[in-house]
Design an enzyme around this catalytic site. Structure first.
Site, mmCIF file in Angstrom:
data_model
loop_
_atom_site.group_PDB
_atom_site.id
_atom_site.type_symbol
_atom_site.label_atom_id
_atom_site.label_comp_id
_atom_site.label_asym_id
_atom_site.label_seq_id
_atom_site.Cartn_x
_atom_site.Cartn_y
_atom_site.Cartn_z
ATOM 1 N N LYS A 190 0.847 -1.196 0.000
ATOM 2 C CA LYS A 190 0.000 0.000 0.000
ATOM 3 C C LYS A 190 0.875 1.236 0.000
ATOM 4 O O LYS A 190 1.766 1.381 0.828
ATOM 5 C CB LYS A 190 -0.897 0.015 1.247
ATOM 6 C CG LYS A 190 -1.770 1.268 1.342
ATOM 7 C CD LYS A 190 -2.805 1.144 2.446
ATOM 8 C CE LYS A 190 -2.368 1.696 3.767
ATOM 9 N NZ LYS A 190 -2.247 3.175 3.822
ATOM 10 N N ASP A 244 -3.473 4.318 -1.953
ATOM 11 C CA ASP A 244 -4.434 4.771 -0.936
ATOM 12 C C ASP A 244 -4.457 6.297 -0.883
ATOM 13 O O ASP A 244 -3.855 6.907 -0.007
ATOM 14 C CB ASP A 244 -3.981 4.160 0.410
ATOM 15 C CG ASP A 244 -4.841 4.553 1.580
ATOM 16 O OD1 ASP A 244 -5.996 4.951 1.368
ATOM 17 O OD2 ASP A 244 -4.357 4.438 2.723
ATOM 18 N N LYS A 267 -7.507 8.119 -1.276
ATOM 19 C CA LYS A 267 -8.816 8.527 -0.718
ATOM 20 C C LYS A 267 -9.393 9.769 -1.406
ATOM 21 O O LYS A 267 -9.598 10.814 -0.781
ATOM 22 C CB LYS A 267 -8.694 8.791 0.787
ATOM 23 C CG LYS A 267 -8.199 7.613 1.609
ATOM 24 C CD LYS A 267 -8.258 7.914 3.092
ATOM 25 C CE LYS A 267 -7.800 6.756 3.957
ATOM 26 N NZ LYS A 267 -6.342 6.511 3.921
ATOM 27 N N ASP A 307 -13.948 14.619 -4.253
ATOM 28 C CA ASP A 307 -14.063 15.912 -4.946
ATOM 29 C C ASP A 307 -15.320 15.845 -5.818
ATOM 30 O O ASP A 307 -16.087 14.877 -5.721
ATOM 31 C CB ASP A 307 -12.791 16.169 -5.786
ATOM 32 C CG ASP A 307 -12.502 17.659 -5.980
ATOM 33 O OD1 ASP A 307 -13.457 18.424 -6.234
ATOM 34 O OD2 ASP A 307 -11.332 18.055 -5.893
ATOM 35 N N THR A 309 -11.742 5.425 10.785
ATOM 36 C CA THR A 309 -11.777 4.859 12.149
ATOM 37 C C THR A 309 -11.284 5.871 13.181
ATOM 38 O O THR A 309 -11.465 5.673 14.372
ATOM 39 C CB THR A 309 -10.951 3.558 12.242
ATOM 40 O OG1 THR A 309 -9.676 3.794 11.650
ATOM 41 C CG2 THR A 309 -11.629 2.418 11.534
ATOM 42 N N ARG A 318 3.345 -1.166 10.646
ATOM 43 C CA ARG A 318 4.466 -1.275 11.579
ATOM 44 C C ARG A 318 4.814 -2.672 12.079
ATOM 45 O O ARG A 318 6.011 -2.949 12.242
ATOM 46 C CB ARG A 318 4.229 -0.293 12.749
ATOM 47 C CG ARG A 318 4.432 1.147 12.292
ATOM 48 C CD ARG A 318 3.767 2.128 13.221
ATOM 49 N NE ARG A 318 2.312 2.032 13.148
ATOM 50 C CZ ARG A 318 1.477 2.783 13.862
ATOM 51 N NH1 ARG A 318 1.954 3.654 14.727
ATOM 52 N NH2 ARG A 318 0.175 2.646 13.724
HETATM 53 O O1 C5P Z 1 1.285 0.586 11.060
HETATM 54 P P1 C5P Z 1 -0.137 0.145 10.986
HETATM 55 O O2 C5P Z 1 -0.316 -1.366 10.855
HETATM 56 O O3 C5P Z 1 -1.015 0.733 12.074
HETATM 57 O O4 C5P Z 1 -0.632 0.740 9.590
HETATM 58 C C1 C5P Z 1 -1.969 0.721 9.193
HETATM 59 C C2 C5P Z 1 -2.120 1.428 7.877
HETATM 60 O O5 C5P Z 1 -3.496 1.466 7.525
HETATM 61 C C3 C5P Z 1 -1.650 2.880 7.876
HETATM 62 O O6 C5P Z 1 -1.167 3.172 6.569
HETATM 63 C C4 C5P Z 1 -2.919 3.655 8.173
HETATM 64 O O7 C5P Z 1 -2.891 4.959 7.641
HETATM 65 C C5 C5P Z 1 -3.947 2.806 7.442
HETATM 66 N N1 C5P Z 1 -5.326 2.943 7.922
HETATM 67 C C6 C5P Z 1 -5.680 2.696 9.240
HETATM 68 N N2 C5P Z 1 -6.995 2.832 9.626
HETATM 69 C C7 C5P Z 1 -7.915 3.226 8.739
HETATM 70 C C8 C5P Z 1 -7.576 3.468 7.405
HETATM 71 C C9 C5P Z 1 -6.237 3.331 7.028
HETATM 72 O O8 C5P Z 1 -4.850 2.319 10.051
HETATM 73 N N3 C5P Z 1 -9.175 3.311 9.107
#
Ligand code: C5P
Length: 232
Positions: A32, A59, A61, A64, A119, A211
């Site tokens: 992603k 991603d 999003k 517009d 979220t 992460r």
């Molecule tokens: O590092 P981590 O596993 O928390 O990364 C989650 C990824 O998913 C990040 O790129 C974050 O921006 C994205 N994301 C999220 N929750 C959402 C939409 C996207 O954590 N509702």
């Protein structure tokens, strides 16, 4: 829908992301690319990672007026990404325009999914700031149904919502779920988390993991563990 693990490559330079991906010799994970890397490194980073053999979820999003989204989506589909997204809040007309823009001359197109309510938005903030006076679950399901009506393939949602989205929009409607952590790992700033195994049980189609893989001592081993738990 094939289940897969998508690695959130939240890096801010080309060098970092290429160094990270170069560790994967035997597999080519689905990745992603978010706003940070796209705005820092430009569209060429998409082409470069694609050339390395990875599938890409871009991603960005989009949200517009329909005509602008249609034209922007045409550009993204020419980048040959595999999945991209819009905000369902842009309305059914905007999502329909997005599909039109994404569809290539030969009829193919990347998967298109919608963000429902982020979220990070609590029910209280949605009601007070956005004046949407409904329970957040109802809003998420309504936006998912709008995405389906517009012809989209699925939504990004919490793994805890995936089961309900499938029951409302059908099993084929794709759920892409971030917020995944290993049972013995750090949670960080995510609040409602699920393990890859649990996400599989709930029925997520794709998990987005950042992460726990990118910051692991051994990212390849962490990715393999995710795949083993989620895909089996
Ligand atoms: O590092 P981590 O596993 O928390 O990364 C989650 C990824 O998913 C990040 O790129 C974050 O921006 C994205 N994301 C999220 N929750 C959402 C939409 C996207 O954590 N509702």
């Amino acid at each position: 829908m094939g289940k897969d693990v998508i690695i959130a490559c939240d890096f801010n330079s080309k060098e970092e992301v290429i160094n990270f991906l170069s560790q994967f010799k035997d597999e080519k994970p689905f990745v992603k690319i978010g706003m940070e890397l796209f705005y820092a490194a430009g569209p060429d980073i998409v082409k470069e990672i694609k050339k390395m053999g990875h599938k890409i979820f871009l991603d960005l999003k989009l949200h517009d007026i329909p005509n602008t989204v249609k034209k922007a989506m045409k550009v993204l589909s020419e980048l040959d990404v595999d999945m991209c997204n819009v905000h369902a809040a842009g309305t059914v007309a905007m999502m329909e325009a997005a599909i039109q823009g994404l569809t290539r001359a030969d009829g193919t197109r990347p998967l298109l999914i919608a963000v429902t309510q982020l979220t990070s938005t609590s029910e209280e903030r949605m009601q007070k700031d956005l004046l949407i006076n409904e329970p957040i679950d109802k809003v998420v399901m309504h936006y998912a149904k709008n995405a389906k009506t517009a012809g989209l393939d699925g939504v990004v949602c919490s793994p805890l919502e995936a089961e309900k989205v499938h029951s409302v929009c059908g099993k084929e409607f794709v759920t892409v779920t971030p917020g995944v952590r290993f049972a013995d790992g750090e949670v960080g700033d995510q609040v409602r988390v699920t393990t890859p195994e649990k996400a599989k049980e709930i029925g997520s189609d794709y998990i987005v993991v950042g992460r726990p893989i990118t910051q692991a001592d051994n990212p390849v081993a962490a990715y393999r563990r995710c795949v083993a738990e989620f895909v089996g």
